[in-house]
Structures are given as structure tokens and as C-alpha cells.
Design a protein around this motif. Structure first.
Motif, PDB file in Angstrom:
ATOM      1  N   MET A   1      42.018  43.059  42.093  1.00 22.77           N
ATOM      2  CA  MET A   1      40.648  43.355  41.686  1.00 22.77           C
ATOM      3  C   MET A   1      40.111  44.408  42.643  1.00 22.77           C
ATOM      4  SD  MET A   1      38.649  39.862  42.577  1.00 22.77           S
ATOM      5  CE  MET A   1      39.244  38.817  43.884  1.00 22.77           C
ATOM      6  N   MET A   2      39.166  45.206  42.139  1.00 20.30           N
ATOM      7  CA  MET A   2      38.670  46.322  42.938  1.00 20.30           C
ATOM      8  C   MET A   2      37.210  46.594  42.602  1.00 20.30           C
ATOM      9  SD  MET A   2      40.398  50.133  43.219  1.00 20.30           S
ATOM     10  CE  MET A   2      40.395  50.405  41.450  1.00 20.30           C
ATOM     11  N   SER A   3      36.478  47.012  43.611  1.00 20.72           N
ATOM     12  CA  SER A   3      35.086  47.390  43.416  1.00 20.72           C
ATOM     13  C   SER A   3      35.004  48.524  42.405  1.00 20.72           C
ATOM     14  CB  SER A   3      34.476  47.867  44.735  1.00 20.72           C
ATOM     15  OG  SER A   3      34.590  46.892  45.737  1.00 20.72           O
ATOM     16  N   GLN A   4      33.991  48.490  41.578  1.00 16.36           N
ATOM     17  CA  GLN A   4      33.781  49.574  40.623  1.00 16.36           C
ATOM     18  C   GLN A   4      32.912  50.673  41.241  1.00 16.36           C
ATOM     19  OE1 GLN A   4      31.460  48.727  37.097  1.00 16.36           O
ATOM     20  NE2 GLN A   4      32.543  50.284  35.942  1.00 16.36           N
TER      21      GLN A   4
ATOM     22  N   THR B   1      33.669  43.315  38.453  1.00 20.11           N
ATOM     23  CA  THR B   1      34.693  44.029  39.216  1.00 20.11           C
ATOM     24  C   THR B   1      35.727  44.637  38.282  1.00 20.11           C
ATOM     25  OG1 THR B   1      36.169  43.791  41.122  1.00 20.11           O
ATOM     26  CG2 THR B   1      36.204  42.019  39.525  1.00 20.11           C
TER      27      THR B   1
ATOM     28  N   TRP C   1      32.879  38.926  36.327  1.00 22.02           N
ATOM     29  CA  TRP C   1      33.132  39.000  37.770  1.00 22.02           C
ATOM     30  C   TRP C   1      32.478  40.229  38.402  1.00 22.02           C
ATOM     31  CZ3 TRP C   1      38.825  37.443  39.261  1.00 22.02           C
ATOM     32  CH2 TRP C   1      39.073  36.149  38.815  1.00 22.02           C
TER      33      TRP C   1
ATOM     34  N   ALA D   1      33.326  49.084  49.408  1.00 25.17           N
ATOM     35  CA  ALA D   1      34.273  48.982  48.292  1.00 25.17           C
ATOM     36  C   ALA D   1      35.625  48.453  48.773  1.00 25.17           C
ATOM     37  CB  ALA D   1      34.442  50.334  47.613  1.00 25.17           C
TER      38      ALA D   1
ATOM     39  N   PHE E   1      37.056  46.763  33.492  1.00 30.28           N
ATOM     40  CA  PHE E   1      35.894  46.152  34.120  1.00 30.28           C
ATOM     41  C   PHE E   1      35.701  44.768  33.540  1.00 30.28           C
ATOM     42  CE2 PHE E   1      31.312  45.257  34.491  1.00 30.28           C
ATOM     43  CZ  PHE E   1      31.210  45.312  35.870  1.00 30.28           C
TER      44      PHE E   1
ATOM     45  N   SER F   1      42.312  42.034  51.259  1.00 36.77           N
ATOM     46  CA  SER F   1      41.365  43.019  50.754  1.00 36.77           C
ATOM     47  C   SER F   1      41.418  44.228  51.681  1.00 36.77           C
ATOM     48  CB  SER F   1      39.950  42.448  50.720  1.00 36.77           C
ATOM     49  OG  SER F   1      39.854  41.431  49.740  1.00 36.77           O
TER      50      SER F   1
ATOM     51  N   TYR G   1      39.320  44.664  37.160  1.00 36.97           N
ATOM     52  CA  TYR G   1      40.284  43.568  37.142  1.00 36.97           C
ATOM     53  C   TYR G   1      41.658  44.103  36.763  1.00 36.97           C
ATOM     54  CZ  TYR G   1      41.950  38.824  35.928  1.00 36.97           C
ATOM     55  OH  TYR G   1      42.628  37.636  35.859  1.00 36.97           O
TER      56      TYR G   1
END
Length: 131
Positions: A45-48, A33, A31, A54, A27, A89, A35
Motif C-alpha cells: 500500500m502507498m500514500s496517494q 490509500t 482505506w 508519504a 486507489f 514502510s 492498494y
């Protein structure tokens, strides 16, 4: 897809990216996000949070990015907060793109970023897998 299923995908992709040689998925607070880091360079990168919006954002070949966006117009969009030519994305709530396909995309993104390092640094990173 419900939030529990989205959360499973987030955990799956995080656990897929983490053991790649030289990689770390963590995390990134500044940012907000998850990482995907390869020796200090971003390969994703990805949504938490497991929510309808998401995303996972990954690097790919520019011509393939266009093809994927055409094939999956409701699921794959130009890279969010990224260079739209080189990054896509993928909406995690949509099942149109399978987990296996996304894992392949994570690996491609990793390999594209790995290729930006010097040959010496690439060898050093690859050797981490043999330890």
C-alpha cells in the motif's frame, strides 16, 4: 525531496506494480490509500498524496526487515498499519533507498504473497504473464 519528486516516485511504483501478473494497483477508498492487489490479497500500500510523510508499505522476510531498518533507520520503519514483523514502510521523501531498491522490494512483496496461493492458483496467475 520536493513534492514533484515524491509524486514521480508514487507514479513510478504504481506503474511498476500494475503490470505484474494478476496484480492491480488502485486507489482503495475505504482505506484512503493506493492498494497493491494480487488476486484479492494485499502485497503493498502507498500514500496517494505527494507529501513529506508519504509511505510505501511492503512485505519482506522478517529477518531482512530488521536488517533494512538497521541500515536505513531514518527511512525504513516497521510497517505502518501492518504486522511489524512482516511489513516495512519506506518514507518516499527520503532518497536513501533508491527507486531500483524499492522496485526490488515491490517484487519481493509480490512474490511472497504469490507464494501463499495454492500451486494451481500460482500457475494460473503466472500464465497471465504469457497472454
Amino acid at each position: 525531496m520536493n513534492t514533484a519528486d515524491i509524486q514521480k516516485r508514487i507514479e513510478l511504483f504504481q506503474s511498476y506494480g500494475n503490470p505484474l501478473p494478476g496484480a492491480s494497483v488502485y486507489f482503495r477508498e475505504d482505506w484512503g490509500t493506493l492498494y497493491f492487489d494480487l488476486a484479492g490479497k494485499q502485497f503493498g500500500m502507498m500514500s496517494q498524496e505527494a507529501e513529506e510523510e508519504a509511505l510505501i508499505t511492503l512485505k519482506h522476510f522478517p529477518e531482512k526487515n530488521e536488517e533494512l531498518r538497521t541500515m536505513y533507520p531514518e527511512t525504513i520503519i516497521p510497517g505502518y498499519y501492518a504486522n511489524k514483523k512482516h511489513w516495512n514502510s519506506i518514507l518516499l521523501a527520503k532518497e536513501e533507498v533508491s527507486d531500483e531498491e524499492i522496485q526490488k522490494m515491490i517484487l519481493i512483496s509480490y512474490e511472497l504473497v504469490l507464494a501463499t496461493f495454492s500451486k494451481k492458483k500460482q500457475e494460473k496467475i503466472k500464465n497471465l504473464a504469457e497472454v
